[in-house]
Write a protein that holds these residues in place. Structure first.
Motif, PDB file in Angstrom:
ATOM      1  N   GLU A   1       0.835  -1.235  -0.163  1.00  0.00           N
ATOM      2  CA  GLU A   1      -0.084   0.028   0.097  1.00  0.00           C
ATOM      3  C   GLU A   1       0.936   1.237  -0.053  1.00  0.00           C
ATOM      4  N   ARG A   2       2.097   1.234   0.655  1.00  0.00           N
ATOM      5  CA  ARG A   2       2.687   2.567   0.875  1.00  0.00           C
ATOM      6  C   ARG A   2       3.425   2.600  -0.400  1.00  0.00           C
ATOM      7  N   LEU A   3       3.839   1.631  -1.266  1.00  0.00           N
ATOM      8  CA  LEU A   3       4.515   1.651  -2.359  1.00  0.00           C
ATOM      9  C   LEU A   3       3.760   2.067  -3.434  1.00  0.00           C
ATOM     10  N   CYS A   4       2.417   1.848  -3.392  1.00  0.00           N
ATOM     11  CA  CYS A   4       1.428   2.299  -4.404  1.00  0.00           C
ATOM     12  C   CYS A   4       1.302   3.790  -4.064  1.00  0.00           C
ATOM     13  N   LYS A   5       1.151   4.139  -2.833  1.00  0.00           N
ATOM     14  CA  LYS A   5       1.127   5.674  -2.755  1.00  0.00           C
ATOM     15  C   LYS A   5       2.181   6.278  -3.210  1.00  0.00           C
ATOM     16  N   ILE A   6       3.275   5.969  -2.970  1.00  0.00           N
ATOM     17  CA  ILE A   6       4.514   6.688  -3.548  1.00  0.00           C
ATOM     18  C   ILE A   6       4.591   6.703  -4.855  1.00  0.00           C
ATOM     19  N   VAL A   7       4.034   5.504  -5.625  1.00  0.00           N
ATOM     20  CA  VAL A   7       4.110   5.493  -7.150  1.00  0.00           C
ATOM     21  C   VAL A   7       2.966   6.524  -7.623  1.00  0.00           C
ATOM     22  N   PHE A   8       1.951   6.542  -7.020  1.00  0.00           N
ATOM     23  CA  PHE A   8       1.012   7.379  -7.502  1.00  0.00           C
ATOM     24  C   PHE A   8       1.336   8.872  -7.430  1.00  0.00           C
ATOM     25  N   VAL A   9       2.325   9.237  -6.172  1.00  0.00           N
ATOM     26  CA  VAL A   9       2.684  10.876  -6.235  1.00  0.00           C
ATOM     27  C   VAL A   9       3.742  10.855  -7.021  1.00  0.00           C
ATOM     28  N   PHE A  10       4.558   9.884  -7.368  1.00  0.00           N
ATOM     29  CA  PHE A  10       5.761  10.132  -8.314  1.00  0.00           C
ATOM     30  C   PHE A  10       5.154  10.247  -9.769  1.00  0.00           C
ATOM     31  N   MET A  11       4.245   9.658  -9.894  1.00  0.00           N
ATOM     32  CA  MET A  11       3.495   9.790 -11.288  1.00  0.00           C
ATOM     33  C   MET A  11       2.875  11.054 -11.325  1.00  0.00           C
ATOM     34  N   PHE A  12       2.077  11.512 -10.526  1.00  0.00           N
ATOM     35  CA  PHE A  12       1.477  12.750 -10.503  1.00  0.00           C
ATOM     36  C   PHE A  12       2.720  14.074 -10.683  1.00  0.00           C
ATOM     37  N   SER A  13       3.625  13.885  -9.962  1.00  0.00           N
ATOM     38  CA  SER A  13       4.910  14.836  -9.822  1.00  0.00           C
ATOM     39  C   SER A  13       5.584  14.662 -11.296  1.00  0.00           C
ATOM     40  N   PHE A  14       5.806  13.436 -11.903  1.00  0.00           N
ATOM     41  CA  PHE A  14       6.328  13.463 -13.161  1.00  0.00           C
ATOM     42  C   PHE A  14       5.399  14.239 -14.198  1.00  0.00           C
ATOM     43  N   TYR A  15       4.211  13.944 -14.219  1.00  0.00           N
ATOM     44  CA  TYR A  15       3.174  14.458 -14.883  1.00  0.00           C
ATOM     45  C   TYR A  15       3.066  15.908 -15.034  1.00  0.00           C
ATOM     46  N   MET A  16       3.184  16.566 -13.885  1.00  0.00           N
ATOM     47  CA  MET A  16       2.931  18.032 -13.661  1.00  0.00           C
ATOM     48  C   MET A  16       4.437  18.462 -14.027  1.00  0.00           C
ATOM     49  N   SER A  17       5.643  17.725 -13.795  1.00  0.00           N
ATOM     50  CA  SER A  17       6.768  18.380 -14.361  1.00  0.00           C
ATOM     51  C   SER A  17       6.916  18.602 -15.711  1.00  0.00           C
ATOM     52  N   ILE A  18       6.361  17.370 -16.427  1.00  0.00           N
ATOM     53  CA  ILE A  18       6.374  17.595 -17.957  1.00  0.00           C
ATOM     54  C   ILE A  18       5.390  18.583 -18.560  1.00  0.00           C
ATOM     55  N   VAL A  19       3.896  18.824 -17.666  1.00  0.00           N
ATOM     56  CA  VAL A  19       3.175  20.031 -18.106  1.00  0.00           C
ATOM     57  C   VAL A  19       3.974  21.314 -18.053  1.00  0.00           C
ATOM     58  N   ALA A  20       4.591  21.489 -16.992  1.00  0.00           N
ATOM     59  CA  ALA A  20       5.208  22.801 -16.821  1.00  0.00           C
ATOM     60  C   ALA A  20       6.230  23.022 -17.631  1.00  0.00           C
TER      61      ALA A  20
ATOM     62  N   ASN B   1       7.059  21.665 -20.797  1.00  0.00           N
ATOM     63  CA  ASN B   1       6.311  21.673 -21.980  1.00  0.00           C
ATOM     64  C   ASN B   1       5.982  23.198 -22.225  1.00  0.00           C
ATOM     65  N   ASN B   2       5.102  23.626 -21.071  1.00  0.00           N
ATOM     66  CA  ASN B   2       4.745  25.238 -21.051  1.00  0.00           C
ATOM     67  C   ASN B   2       5.798  26.398 -21.265  1.00  0.00           C
ATOM     68  N   ILE B   3       7.131  25.824 -20.688  1.00  0.00           N
ATOM     69  CA  ILE B   3       8.311  26.814 -20.692  1.00  0.00           C
ATOM     70  C   ILE B   3       8.713  26.438 -22.091  1.00  0.00           C
ATOM     71  N   LEU B   4       9.036  25.379 -22.636  1.00  0.00           N
ATOM     72  CA  LEU B   4       9.755  25.150 -23.691  1.00  0.00           C
ATOM     73  C   LEU B   4       8.945  25.366 -25.126  1.00  0.00           C
ATOM     74  N   ASP B   5       7.571  25.338 -25.067  1.00  0.00           N
ATOM     75  CA  ASP B   5       6.687  25.502 -26.014  1.00  0.00           C
ATOM     76  C   ASP B   5       5.757  26.794 -25.558  1.00  0.00           C
ATOM     77  N   PHE B   6       6.314  27.934 -25.097  1.00  0.00           N
ATOM     78  CA  PHE B   6       5.373  28.773 -24.513  1.00  0.00           C
ATOM     79  C   PHE B   6       4.380  29.510 -25.065  1.00  0.00           C
ATOM     80  N   ASN B   7       4.509  29.608 -26.558  1.00  0.00           N
ATOM     81  CA  ASN B   7       3.557  30.173 -27.472  1.00  0.00           C
ATOM     82  C   ASN B   7       2.227  29.247 -27.655  1.00  0.00           C
ATOM     83  N   SER B   8       2.188  27.983 -27.497  1.00  0.00           N
ATOM     84  CA  SER B   8       1.323  27.102 -27.881  1.00  0.00           C
ATOM     85  C   SER B   8       0.192  27.381 -26.831  1.00  0.00           C
TER      86      SER B   8
END
Length: 169
Positions: A8-27, A29-36
């Motif tokens: 259960e702990r491992l699953c929680k860590i993985v979910f937070v990791f995936m969320f963090s990774f996703y939001m990092s990519i979103v941010a 992408n928005n910096i590298l392709d600012f105009n889109s």
């Protein structure tokens, strides 16, 4: 410690990791392709693709400076939720083999990051963008469906992470 508790702990860590990774990519992408996505924010604020003869167009904002402030604030906010998620992942991992209380307390940064992200998807995108600026009316610049989907995904993760483990004897 009971193996199910570790899983259960491992699953929680993985979910937070995936969320963090996703939001990092979103941010990033928005910096590298600012105009889109700047164009997206600009047109939502301009309300230039909402229904014709709209009685609420007085809400539109035509200032490019305000468009930039909105967009840079959004990127900063995305980065903040990602960073809080990364910090939360770290502390959860660090406390993986500790007591239920210590592991639960280690989730605070993740919980704050997830909650702030929920505010972004529901309040910023659905309420402000979707309803105040009538983004839902736009056939081209409509992010309501994505925002609602993301709100649900993040909310499920939030509930799962926030849940405290039960004592297992």
């Amino acid at each position: 410690m009971f193996q199910m508790q570790k899983l259960e702990r491992l699953c929680k860590i993985v979910f937070v990791f995936m969320f963090s990774f996703y939001m990092s990519i979103v941010a990033i992408n928005n910096i590298l392709d600012f105009n889109s996505n700047y164009e997206f924010v600009k047109h939502v604020l301009l309300m230039d693709t909402t229904f014709k003869n709209n009685q609420l167009l007085w809400r539109s904002i035509s200032s490019p400076e305000i468009h930039s402030i909105f967009y840079v604030s959004l990127i900063t906010y995305e980065m903040l939720t990602a960073i809080l998620g990364w910090i939360g992942s770290y502390f959860m991992l660090k406390n993986f083999n500790k007591s239920i209380k210590l592991f639960h307390n280690a989730k605070k940064f993740a919980v704050i990051g997830l909650m702030l992200n929920l505010i972004m998807w529901f309040f910023a995108f659905n309420t402000i963008g979707g309803e105040w600026f009538l983004m839902w009316q736009s056939p081209q610049w409509n992010g309501v469906t994505v925002a609602r989907s993301m709100f649900v995904v993040v909310f499920v993760i939030f509930i799962y992470i926030f849940k405290k483990e039960e004592e297992i004897s």
